[in-house]
Design a protein around this motif. Structure first.
Motif, PDB file in Angstrom:
ATOM      1  N   SER A 276      -2.788  -1.353  -3.444  1.00  0.00           N
ATOM      2  CA  SER A 276      -1.882  -0.878  -4.387  1.00  0.00           C
ATOM      3  C   SER A 276      -2.252  -1.181  -5.848  1.00  0.00           C
ATOM      4  CB  SER A 276      -0.756  -1.742  -4.382  1.00  0.00           C
ATOM      5  OG  SER A 276      -0.270  -1.547  -3.063  1.00  0.00           O
TER       6      SER A 276
ATOM      7  N   THR B   6       0.874  -1.242  -0.128  1.00  0.00           N
ATOM      8  CA  THR B   6       0.070   0.003   0.012  1.00  0.00           C
ATOM      9  C   THR B   6       0.750   1.253   0.020  1.00  0.00           C
ATOM     10  OG1 THR B   6      -1.788  -1.335   1.333  1.00  0.00           O
ATOM     11  CG2 THR B   6      -1.954   1.028   1.133  1.00  0.00           C
TER      12      THR B   6
ATOM     13  N   GLU C 201      -5.809   5.625 -15.209  1.00  0.00           N
ATOM     14  CA  GLU C 201      -6.798   6.590 -15.604  1.00  0.00           C
ATOM     15  C   GLU C 201      -6.407   8.096 -15.752  1.00  0.00           C
ATOM     16  OE1 GLU C 201      -9.885   6.044 -12.541  1.00  0.00           O
ATOM     17  OE2 GLU C 201     -10.233   4.027 -12.778  1.00  0.00           O
ATOM     18  N   SER C 202      -5.447   8.245 -14.943  1.00  0.00           N
ATOM     19  CA  SER C 202      -4.772   9.826 -14.810  1.00  0.00           C
ATOM     20  C   SER C 202      -3.989   9.945 -16.207  1.00  0.00           C
ATOM     21  CB  SER C 202      -4.038   9.911 -13.781  1.00  0.00           C
ATOM     22  OG  SER C 202      -4.498   9.590 -12.389  1.00  0.00           O
TER      23      SER C 202
ATOM     24  N   GLN D 221      -5.532  -0.703  -6.797  1.00  0.00           N
ATOM     25  CA  GLN D 221      -6.436   0.412  -7.102  1.00  0.00           C
ATOM     26  C   GLN D 221      -5.687   1.428  -7.394  1.00  0.00           C
ATOM     27  OE1 GLN D 221      -8.809   1.237  -3.696  1.00  0.00           O
ATOM     28  NE2 GLN D 221     -10.258   2.515  -4.817  1.00  0.00           N
ATOM     29  N   GLN D 222      -4.518   1.734  -6.565  1.00  0.00           N
ATOM     30  CA  GLN D 222      -3.569   2.789  -7.019  1.00  0.00           C
ATOM     31  C   GLN D 222      -3.063   2.816  -8.293  1.00  0.00           C
ATOM     32  OE1 GLN D 222      -3.229   5.434  -5.081  1.00  0.00           O
ATOM     33  NE2 GLN D 222      -3.980   4.680  -3.213  1.00  0.00           N
TER      34      GLN D 222
ATOM     35  N   SER E 113      -4.479   1.603 -10.886  1.00  0.00           N
ATOM     36  CA  SER E 113      -5.511   1.730 -11.569  1.00  0.00           C
ATOM     37  C   SER E 113      -5.866   3.295 -11.638  1.00  0.00           C
ATOM     38  CB  SER E 113      -6.890   0.832 -10.996  1.00  0.00           C
ATOM     39  OG  SER E 113      -8.128   1.312 -11.735  1.00  0.00           O
ATOM     40  N   LYS E 114      -5.718   4.162 -10.704  1.00  0.00           N
ATOM     41  CA  LYS E 114      -5.775   5.549 -10.586  1.00  0.00           C
ATOM     42  C   LYS E 114      -4.711   6.224 -11.478  1.00  0.00           C
ATOM     43  CE  LYS E 114      -8.011   6.038  -5.944  1.00  0.00           C
ATOM     44  NZ  LYS E 114      -7.848   6.668  -4.648  1.00  0.00           N
ATOM     45  N   LEU E 115      -3.776   5.566 -11.573  1.00  0.00           N
ATOM     46  CA  LEU E 115      -2.573   5.792 -12.182  1.00  0.00           C
ATOM     47  C   LEU E 115      -2.760   5.898 -13.750  1.00  0.00           C
ATOM     48  CD1 LEU E 115       0.307   7.138 -12.553  1.00  0.00           C
ATOM     49  CD2 LEU E 115       1.270   4.837 -12.161  1.00  0.00           C
TER      50      LEU E 115
ATOM     51  N   LEU F  17       3.164  10.393 -11.312  1.00  0.00           N
ATOM     52  CA  LEU F  17       2.120  11.690 -12.025  1.00  0.00           C
ATOM     53  C   LEU F  17       2.737  13.075 -11.739  1.00  0.00           C
ATOM     54  CD1 LEU F  17      -1.484  11.066 -10.480  1.00  0.00           C
ATOM     55  CD2 LEU F  17      -0.596  10.670 -12.676  1.00  0.00           C
TER      56      LEU F  17
ATOM     57  N   LEU G  81       1.946   6.159  -7.269  1.00  0.00           N
ATOM     58  CA  LEU G  81       0.875   7.355  -7.820  1.00  0.00           C
ATOM     59  C   LEU G  81       1.343   8.661  -8.077  1.00  0.00           C
ATOM     60  CD1 LEU G  81      -2.074   7.544  -9.095  1.00  0.00           C
ATOM     61  CD2 LEU G  81      -2.772   7.738  -6.746  1.00  0.00           C
ATOM     62  N   ASP G  82       1.661   8.944  -6.654  1.00  0.00           N
ATOM     63  CA  ASP G  82       2.096  10.447  -6.529  1.00  0.00           C
ATOM     64  C   ASP G  82       3.338  10.737  -7.355  1.00  0.00           C
ATOM     65  OD1 ASP G  82       0.026  11.066  -4.746  1.00  0.00           O
ATOM     66  OD2 ASP G  82       1.000  10.549  -3.166  1.00  0.00           O
TER      67      ASP G  82
END
Length: 79
Positions: free
Chosen positions: A69, A33, A78-79, A71-72, A74-76, A44, A40-41
């Protein structure tokens, strides 16, 4: 100790330029996690600095990933 961990995190998530606007993020090992949040941070931020329009994520070296992780990541994506 924190500076040492920051260095390890930075080395564990290199954003490698392939050309002017495309990069590669090769990942190796387990992604927990905390590493997922850092990925992610950091990714980006690096992509914004380099004006990246395409990011390839290489997961072939990942042994294990927890659901938070995933999910993180996945967010990356999508971004």
């Amino acid at each position: 100790m924190k500076a040492q961990q920051d260095t390890i995190n930075e080395l564990g998530s290199p954003v490698i330029s392939l050309n002017d606007n495309t990069t590669l993020l090769p990942l190796i090992g387990d992604i927990d996690t905390m590493r997922g949040m850092f990925l992610l941070d950091n990714t980006l931020q690096k992509c914004a600095e380099k004006n990246v329009t395409g990011l390839f994520i290489d997961l072939s070296g990942v042994h294990a990933i927890d659901s938070a992780s995933a999910q993180q990541l996945s967010k990356l994506i999508e971004s």
